[in-house]
Write an enzyme that holds these catalytic residues in place. Structure first.
Site, PDB file in Angstrom:
ATOM      1  N   MET A  29       0.834  -1.195   0.000  1.00  0.00           N
ATOM      2  CA  MET A  29       0.000   0.000   0.000  1.00  0.00           C
ATOM      3  C   MET A  29       0.873   1.251   0.000  1.00  0.00           C
ATOM      4  O   MET A  29       0.428   2.346   0.357  1.00  0.00           O
ATOM      5  CB  MET A  29      -0.948   0.004   1.195  1.00  0.00           C
ATOM      6  CG  MET A  29      -2.019  -1.063   1.114  1.00  0.00           C
ATOM      7  SD  MET A  29      -3.515  -0.685   2.052  1.00  0.00           S
ATOM      8  CE  MET A  29      -2.854  -0.539   3.701  1.00  0.00           C
ATOM      9  N   GLY A  30       2.127   1.090  -0.422  1.00  0.00           N
ATOM     10  CA  GLY A  30       3.019   2.238  -0.488  1.00  0.00           C
ATOM     11  C   GLY A  30       3.562   2.630   0.865  1.00  0.00           C
ATOM     12  O   GLY A  30       3.566   1.837   1.805  1.00  0.00           O
ATOM     13  N   HIS A  36       9.617  -3.535   3.434  1.00  0.00           N
ATOM     14  CA  HIS A  36       9.159  -3.817   2.066  1.00  0.00           C
ATOM     15  C   HIS A  36      10.333  -4.182   1.162  1.00  0.00           C
ATOM     16  O   HIS A  36      10.225  -5.063   0.299  1.00  0.00           O
ATOM     17  CB  HIS A  36       8.463  -2.580   1.473  1.00  0.00           C
ATOM     18  CG  HIS A  36       7.181  -2.210   2.144  1.00  0.00           C
ATOM     19  ND1 HIS A  36       7.058  -1.090   2.912  1.00  0.00           N
ATOM     20  CD2 HIS A  36       5.969  -2.821   2.162  1.00  0.00           C
ATOM     21  CE1 HIS A  36       5.811  -1.007   3.374  1.00  0.00           C
ATOM     22  NE2 HIS A  36       5.134  -2.047   2.943  1.00  0.00           N
ATOM     23  N   GLY A 148       4.916 -10.136   4.187  1.00  0.00           N
ATOM     24  CA  GLY A 148       5.706 -10.129   5.406  1.00  0.00           C
ATOM     25  C   GLY A 148       5.012 -10.836   6.562  1.00  0.00           C
ATOM     26  O   GLY A 148       3.787 -10.823   6.676  1.00  0.00           O
TER      27      GLY A 148
END
Length: 281
Positions: A29-30, A36, A148
């Site tokens: 989701m940025g 990430h 994750g």
């Protein structure tokens, strides 16, 4: 670095890929951080082509204010990805591109995995997650998709999703990445004051001690100890502590040999919700 914003552009990009060594997808989701990047690096190591999706999905937010506050930092995200590789492809659609003229959540049967912990406090959250993940998997058709373990319950639900929907993809779980203090990396950490970002390391320290206690004490005693520890820390409001079976996410009743267990917490501080978990054995 290639950036595509529409399904049509994505389809054109995918048609140009040679899949002899695989296609990896990292859904995000940025507001990207080094956690990430660990997923992205793992995807790069296992696939010839990698797509990172950046999409703030409205169907998985129960709190409208939380959705509105969620950081959208596309240019910074792209810059961070370029530091890893300039061959990454970014798919960053808007809401209309994904949901057309109606944002609608699909309802799934996750066989109870979604009813405990996060599901108990975030009604319909995992249906929203499943809706966007299924949509991305169908659009991209990756060989492998990476998630994750900080969102371990979500990881188990996504594995169930691909089994239930018969989607041909391998789901890869990657270990939690932590800040030097032990705090699990999260986009939400950026909203913490510097004071609370430091104090929130208490979450991981408590989980680590709980893991040690789990080897010699009953699960009930460990749960009660964690609750008592958070009561001593008024700036950290414990929403839940749970110890569950790793595979079924069923709350533990009594330890059983040859079963794997994990402890999960959700904590509020400064009106920001943080989650974490740890393997106990």
């Amino acid at each position: 670095m290639v950036l595509v914003r529409t399904k049509k552009e994505l389809a054109s990009l995918l048609s140009s890929f040679r899949k002899t060594k695989g296609l990896g997808l990292v859904p995000t989701m940025g507001a990207l951080h080094q956690g990430h990047m660990t997923l992205v690096k793992e995807a790069i190591s296992q696939n010839e082509n990698v797509i990172v999706s950046i999409f703030v999905n409205p169907t998985q937010f129960n709190n409208k204010e939380d959705l509105e506050k969620y950081p959208q930092t596309l240019q910074a995200d792209i810059a961070l990805l370029k530091e890893v590789s300039d061959k990454i492809c970014v798919f960053a659609p808007n809401v209309e591109e994904i949901y057309a003229d109606k944002v609608k959540t699909k309802v799934y049967d996750f066989e109870g995995l979604d009813k405990v912990m996060e599901g108990e406090f975030r009604d319909d959250h995992f249906n929203g997650v499943g809706t966007i993940v299924e949509a991305l998997l169908i659009l991209v058709k990756p060989d492998k998709a990476y998630f994750g373990e900080k969102d371990f319950q979500q990881l188990q639900i996504i594995k169930k999703l691909v089994a239930v929907e018969n989607i041909d993809v391998e789901i890869i779980g990657c270990p939690i990445v932590r800040e030097p203090s032990g705090l699990a990396m999260s986009s939400r950490n950026e909203r913490l004051s510097s004071k609370m970002r430091k104090e929130a390391s208490f979450i991981y320290k408590t989980l680590t001690t709980a893991k040690n206690k789990f080897g010699i004490e009953s699960a009930k005693d460990v749960l009660e100890w964690v609750e008592s520890e958070f009561l001593k820390h008024p700036d950290l409001d414990l929403e839940y502590i749970a110890i569950t079976d790793v595979d079924t996410l069923t709350p533990i009743q009594k330890k059983q040999k040859n079963r794997k267990y994990r402890a999960f917490v959700a904590v509020y501080t400064e009106d920001i919700r943080l989650i974490d978990n740890i393997a106990l054995n």
